[in-house]
Design a protein around this motif. Structure first.
Motif, mmCIF file in Angstrom:
data_model
loop_
_atom_site.group_PDB
_atom_site.id
_atom_site.type_symbol
_atom_site.label_atom_id
_atom_site.label_comp_id
_atom_site.label_asym_id
_atom_site.label_seq_id
_atom_site.Cartn_x
_atom_site.Cartn_y
_atom_site.Cartn_z
ATOM 1 N N VAL A 291 6.066 1.152 -12.262
ATOM 2 C CA VAL A 291 4.902 1.446 -13.300
ATOM 3 C C VAL A 291 5.881 3.081 -13.757
ATOM 4 N N GLU A 292 5.778 3.281 -14.874
ATOM 5 C CA GLU A 292 6.238 4.616 -15.121
ATOM 6 C C GLU A 292 5.098 5.873 -15.027
ATOM 7 N N LEU A 293 4.995 6.539 -14.746
ATOM 8 C CA LEU A 293 3.825 7.156 -15.453
ATOM 9 C C LEU A 293 4.472 8.813 -16.070
ATOM 10 N N THR A 294 5.711 8.901 -16.989
ATOM 11 C CA THR A 294 5.487 9.431 -17.215
ATOM 12 C C THR A 294 6.478 9.462 -18.923
ATOM 13 N N ALA A 295 6.105 9.825 -19.701
ATOM 14 C CA ALA A 295 7.507 9.718 -20.843
ATOM 15 C C ALA A 295 7.619 11.382 -21.218
ATOM 16 N N GLY A 296 8.405 11.428 -21.703
ATOM 17 C CA GLY A 296 8.734 12.971 -22.689
ATOM 18 C C GLY A 296 9.192 13.999 -21.245
ATOM 19 N N ASP A 297 10.160 15.002 -22.093
ATOM 20 C CA ASP A 297 10.748 15.762 -20.756
ATOM 21 C C ASP A 297 9.506 16.232 -20.832
ATOM 22 N N PRO A 298 9.392 17.471 -19.309
ATOM 23 C CA PRO A 298 8.153 17.799 -19.606
ATOM 24 C C PRO A 298 8.403 19.937 -20.266
ATOM 25 N N GLY A 299 9.646 19.712 -20.560
ATOM 26 C CA GLY A 299 9.934 21.185 -20.603
ATOM 27 C C GLY A 299 9.407 21.403 -22.095
ATOM 28 N N THR A 300 9.231 19.686 -22.740
ATOM 29 C CA THR A 300 8.799 20.204 -24.321
ATOM 30 C C THR A 300 7.444 19.942 -24.766
ATOM 31 N N PRO A 301 7.032 20.752 -24.603
ATOM 32 C CA PRO A 301 5.801 20.343 -25.042
ATOM 33 C C PRO A 301 4.891 20.186 -26.404
ATOM 34 N N ALA A 302 4.301 19.954 -27.190
ATOM 35 C CA ALA A 302 3.423 19.766 -28.885
ATOM 36 C C ALA A 302 3.917 20.309 -29.671
ATOM 37 N N ALA A 303 4.362 20.542 -30.808
ATOM 38 C CA ALA A 303 4.356 20.946 -31.662
ATOM 39 C C ALA A 303 3.713 22.104 -31.838
ATOM 40 N N SER A 304 1.911 21.910 -31.727
ATOM 41 C CA SER A 304 0.974 22.595 -32.213
ATOM 42 C C SER A 304 -0.152 21.905 -31.159
ATOM 43 N N PRO A 305 -0.805 22.553 -31.189
ATOM 44 C CA PRO A 305 -2.382 22.038 -30.270
ATOM 45 C C PRO A 305 -2.690 21.125 -31.251
ATOM 46 N N ARG A 306 -3.022 20.684 -32.594
ATOM 47 C CA ARG A 306 -3.508 19.796 -33.430
ATOM 48 C C ARG A 306 -2.259 18.104 -32.699
ATOM 49 N N MET B 291 0.830 -1.112 -0.285
ATOM 50 C CA MET B 291 0.006 -0.263 -0.410
ATOM 51 C C MET B 291 0.689 1.386 -0.684
ATOM 52 N N ASP B 292 2.202 1.261 0.777
ATOM 53 C CA ASP B 292 2.792 2.169 0.669
ATOM 54 C C ASP B 292 3.114 2.305 -0.695
ATOM 55 N N TYR B 293 3.255 1.862 -1.516
ATOM 56 C CA TYR B 293 3.783 2.334 -3.852
ATOM 57 C C TYR B 293 3.243 2.353 -3.785
ATOM 58 N N ILE B 294 1.228 1.709 -3.775
ATOM 59 C CA ILE B 294 0.776 2.719 -4.046
ATOM 60 C C ILE B 294 0.643 4.239 -4.302
ATOM 61 N N LYS B 295 0.067 3.941 -2.430
ATOM 62 C CA LYS B 295 0.256 6.211 -2.062
ATOM 63 C C LYS B 295 1.231 6.520 -2.394
ATOM 64 N N ARG B 296 1.983 6.094 -2.788
ATOM 65 C CA ARG B 296 3.745 6.902 -3.670
ATOM 66 C C ARG B 296 2.662 7.280 -4.674
ATOM 67 N N LYS B 297 2.454 6.293 -5.322
ATOM 68 C CA LYS B 297 2.692 6.925 -6.910
ATOM 69 C C LYS B 297 0.833 7.694 -7.128
ATOM 70 N N THR B 298 0.718 7.238 -6.383
ATOM 71 C CA THR B 298 -1.059 8.619 -5.919
ATOM 72 C C THR B 298 -0.321 9.657 -5.791
ATOM 73 N N ARG B 299 -0.041 9.662 -4.967
ATOM 74 C CA ARG B 299 1.056 11.637 -4.434
ATOM 75 C C ARG B 299 1.813 12.330 -6.022
ATOM 76 N N GLU B 300 2.306 10.994 -6.578
ATOM 77 C CA GLU B 300 3.171 11.501 -7.812
ATOM 78 C C GLU B 300 1.753 11.680 -8.747
ATOM 79 N N TYR B 301 0.630 11.405 -9.212
ATOM 80 C CA TYR B 301 -0.417 11.248 -10.195
ATOM 81 C C TYR B 301 -0.835 12.670 -9.759
ATOM 82 N N GLU B 302 -0.894 12.816 -8.458
ATOM 83 C CA GLU B 302 -1.055 14.131 -7.752
ATOM 84 C C GLU B 302 -0.490 15.384 -8.155
ATOM 85 N N GLN B 303 0.684 14.939 -7.866
ATOM 86 C CA GLN B 303 1.882 16.456 -8.760
ATOM 87 C C GLN B 303 1.421 16.664 -10.121
ATOM 88 N N LEU B 304 1.839 15.038 -10.929
ATOM 89 C CA LEU B 304 1.530 15.108 -12.074
ATOM 90 C C LEU B 304 0.240 16.303 -12.829
#
Length: 366
Positions: free
Chosen positions: A189-204, A1-14
């Motif tokens: 389980v990885e909850l992210t992929a990619g660089d958070p500082g690199t947004p998509a090239a266009s809205p679409r 349960m500690d693992y799940i709680k930690r990953k849940t907090r990570e999700y809330e941060q994301l």
């Protein structure tokens, strides 16, 4: 349960990092597209019924938007809400459901890739399986120009989740997913992929539109069998179902190398195809789903042959049965066919060994 709680907090941060990970235009666009799909996903089920601003619908939307902005190379595609919906309903916890969704998408994300390679392989293998199992039926479909099986697109993309009632779909997914060999993450389980500082090239870029299949085929509209029918708001039993556009991961119109062996044009006699792939390769890593698709086809074999359905009639026939298929019959037949495949070793053993014990028996999960 500690693992799940930690990953849940990570999700809330994301969730709090949306604005940092995506431009305002991207975020507005992807949020709008996700919400549009969420509002017509499984709304007939009590968990998602009621107000459009219910807590459960907001949780499903936030889960999918978070996945899109933290996985920019995959982002959001139509159909993902169908995968996330049962997970959230069972977990009844947004953060825990997100962790599970990321784990499932590690395997299923190839279905939604814009190159369509994974879906092309699955179509190739389903054609091989049908031709091997029932050459006569395969020959009939070939004579009607339906041997590409594109009317099964929704089945393969969503692993048949939308073909059965919600409760039956839960049982189906549990059996199908438990048939897979264990594949735990090396660390977590990885909850992210990619660089958070690199947004998509266009809205679409955040939500890929449908591929221009109609232009490539020369059709005025995409074929009925390629549309993800049934994601519309569910109404009273018996009312007609209207279609929405399909996912971006359209199957390749040109099959990958080796796919021609599954063709066998309509003018040739119904002869068995080449050996089936081994379990670890069959169905792009999920062979049992192919046998579920085969079972569903065979359930309607006599009706199709007796009625002499053509390509469009086939697609409309199966679209009318969205969420109405008989799980018990389909699952019983699929398990028998899959067990026969594993025990008879009809696959091509020229590659790596595929011991029968490597694939769990779905019968133990039913």
């Amino acid at each position: 349960m500690d693992y799940i709680k930690r990953k849940t907090r990570e999700y809330e941060q994301l969730k709090g990092e949306w604005a940092h990970r995506a431009s305002p235009e991207d975020l507005e666009f992807v949020s709008g597209m996700v919400l549009k799909d969420v509002l017509r996903t499984d709304r007939a089920h009590p968990y998602y019924a009621g107000s459009e601003d219910s807590a459960h619908l907001r949780a499903l939307r936030d889960l999918l938007v978070t996945y899109a902005v933290t996985h920019p190379q995959i982002s959001y595609c139509q159909g993902m809400s169908d995968i996330a919906s049962p997970i959230l309903a069972v977990m009844d916890h947004e953060g825990q459901a997100y962790v599970c969704f990321c784990g499932i998408m590690k395997r299923l994300q190839a279905n939604f890739q814009s190159d369509g390679q994974a879906m092309a392989v699955k179509f190739q293998h389903l054609r091989l399986l049908l031709r091997h199992t029932d050459p006569e039926f395969y020959g009939y479909l070939a004579s009607r120009g339906a041997d590409d099986l594109l009317f099964c697109y929704r089945w393969l993309l969503l692993e048949l989740k939308r073909e059965f009632s919600f409760d039956d779909a839960l049982r189906l997914l549990e059996v199908a997913w438990s048939s897979l060999p264990p594949d735990p993450p090396e660390a977590e389980v990885e909850l992210t992929a990619g660089d958070p500082g690199t947004p998509a090239a266009s809205p679409r870029g955040m939500v890929r539109p449908a591929c221009p299949l109609a232009q490539e085929r020369g059709d005025p509209e995409p074929p009925l069998g390629l549309r993800l029918e049934g994601q519309e708001q569910e109404e009273e039993e018996g009312e007609s179902l209207q279609g929405v556009k399909k996912s971006a991961s359209t199957p390749l119109l040109k099959p990958p190398p080796g796919a021609d062996a599954a063709g066998g044009g309509g003018g040739e006699g119904p002869t068995p195809g080449p050996p089936l792939p081994p379990p670890q390769e069959f169905g792009h890593g999920n062979p049992f789903v192919l046998f579920l698709c085969l079972s569903l086809l065979l359930e309607h074999r006599e009706l199709i042959l007796n009625s002499q359905l053509d390509y469009n009639e086939l697609a409309m026939h199966f679209d009318r049965l969205v969420r109405r298929q008989n799980l018990q019959r389909v699952l019983h037949r699929a398990k028998a066919l899959f067990a026969d495949y594993l025990q008879s070793e009809v696959w091509d053993s020229g590659g790596a060994e595929a011991p029968v014990g490597a694939m769990p028996d779905p019968a133990a999960s039913s």
